[in-house]
Design an enzyme around this catalytic site. Sequence first.
Site, PDB file in Angstrom:
ATOM      1  CB  CYS A   1     170.185  10.290 -18.863  1.00 34.44           C
ATOM      2  SG  CYS A   1     169.371   8.839 -18.167  1.00 34.44           S
ATOM      3  CB  THR A   2     167.068  11.060 -22.846  1.00 35.27           C
ATOM      4  OG1 THR A   2     168.180  11.829 -23.289  1.00 35.27           O
ATOM      5  CG2 THR A   2     165.841  11.377 -23.688  1.00 35.27           C
TER       6      THR A   2
END
Length: 247
Positions: free
Chosen positions: A178-179
């Site tokens: 994810c980020t």
Amino acid sequence: MNERITILSAYSFVNIIEPANLIPKLLLVGKKKYIRGTILLANEGFNSSFSGSYENVNIVLKQLIALTGSKDVNVKINYSPVHPFQKLKVRLKREIIAMNVKDLNVDVFKGHYIEPKDWDEFITKQNVILIDTRNEYEIDIGTFKSAINPRTETFKQFPAWVQQNHALLQGKKIAMFCTGGIRCEKSTSLLKSIGYNEVYHLKGGILQYLEDTHNKNNLWQGKCFVFDDRRAVADDLYPAEGYWLHR
């Protein structure tokens, strides 16, 4: 020449008894230090991203750690020519990253971290399935080569996608990203809690990967969506051209 703006992102899963009591204290120090951004507080911990001078964002981080009693904080710093936030917000939430799964203990059920330097080698191994846990609008502008897109509009839809795809996941080494890492803390915890054992995630997320590896093998393709006025960053973590949200 103007000083560049420091953007500090930090999260921690830590038991906070009365998170609402911290709001006025954090607003006070944040405004005093000319900080902009968002700090989310919940019983399960905090999730934050804020900007200012390098000295001042670290002062606010130290206060946040002291008030919450956190011993394990995930921190990332990058830079921007101007503030990517309009003002400071400190908010009380039920979850610091909303997935709507009750009684999920991320300390008990935790996936295995893969360091950014080892990520490329790991995700290209046989029997590894790579899942982007972000939302479709984020994936649209960039993702890892060969990553599965669950086509979610919000992270709350991810548990249902898992339930619908047991046949795809069964017997595989599951690698997720994810980020900045916080969504994978919960997504790996979810999979571990329902019986998957070989569950892995990219430590520090895409942002740490780009900082550490400079995308040397070009497995990351496109830009990385971020939740502020930059909207996206390039491989060098500076604002991607053409994405800045002008207000």
